[in-house]
Enzyme design. Sequence first.
Site: not given
Ligand code: PGA
Length: 261
Positions: A220, A180, A102
């Site tokens: 997101s 995020g 990740h």
């Molecule tokens: P998010 O995170 O949906 O909050 O953007 C995605 C991820 O990090 O896998």
Amino acid sequence: MTRKPIMAGNWKMNIDHIEATGLVEKLHYTLVDKEWDPKKTDAVLIPPFTDLRTVRTLIDGDRLNFQLGAQNVSEHDNGAYTGEISTSMLTKLGVTYVVVGHSERRQYFGETDEIINAKAAKALSAGITPIICVGEGLDIRKEGTHVEYTLNQVRGTLANLTAEQVAGLVIAYEPVWAIGTGEVATPEDAQEVCGAIRQEVAALYDEATAESVRIQYGGSVKSGNVAQIMAQPDVDGCLVGGASLQPDEFAAIVRFYQLPA
Ligand code: PGA
């Protein structure tokens, strides 16, 4: 060949094992209420390590149609690696997926393509499906070299894996600038890179492997954009962070096929 869509909810460092019970039950009842058909989507819950046992017990006890994933795993078998968790510890808990590489692991914990490749290989040898994360940061996106940058990560993280192994795993394309931030890549942005990843797998292996590997988009993803993203031919699922902490949102994402595109 049809690839089964896979929606994975990465809780990151949120939700303790007591809160997990409420979240999983609410998610389950919402999905039952909305008549989710588990044959249509794989739904993977990826809580912190300390919640795995609780979520496993809920899945088994109430026969829930969720699969269990972990957020990380050691590339070592066992021994003097303080703070690490091994594949055999995960398989004992019925963990069938693990996120490797990740962008937060790459950024804050120094994980390189080489380490991620070793973790993916270790997971595969234990019968756990790796979800291998790749994707560019904002600087690379601005330069316009995001496709080549991401394909380089694909080559590095898949090194020495067999066609059979690659056919069964999951690659998650997550542009770091969209994680995020509320800044979602357009469906066309997602397709551009996911399509390029599939072509790269075909070039590295063969057409059958490329047709079989599942490629997720992450960054997101919400109920309001999931249907358009999933309408792209090379997007087979989503890796979801923030929205996976909200049962109504994640339930809608899991039943994306019922939403208007
Ligand atoms: P998010 O995170 O949906 O909050 O953007 C995605 C991820 O990090 O896998």
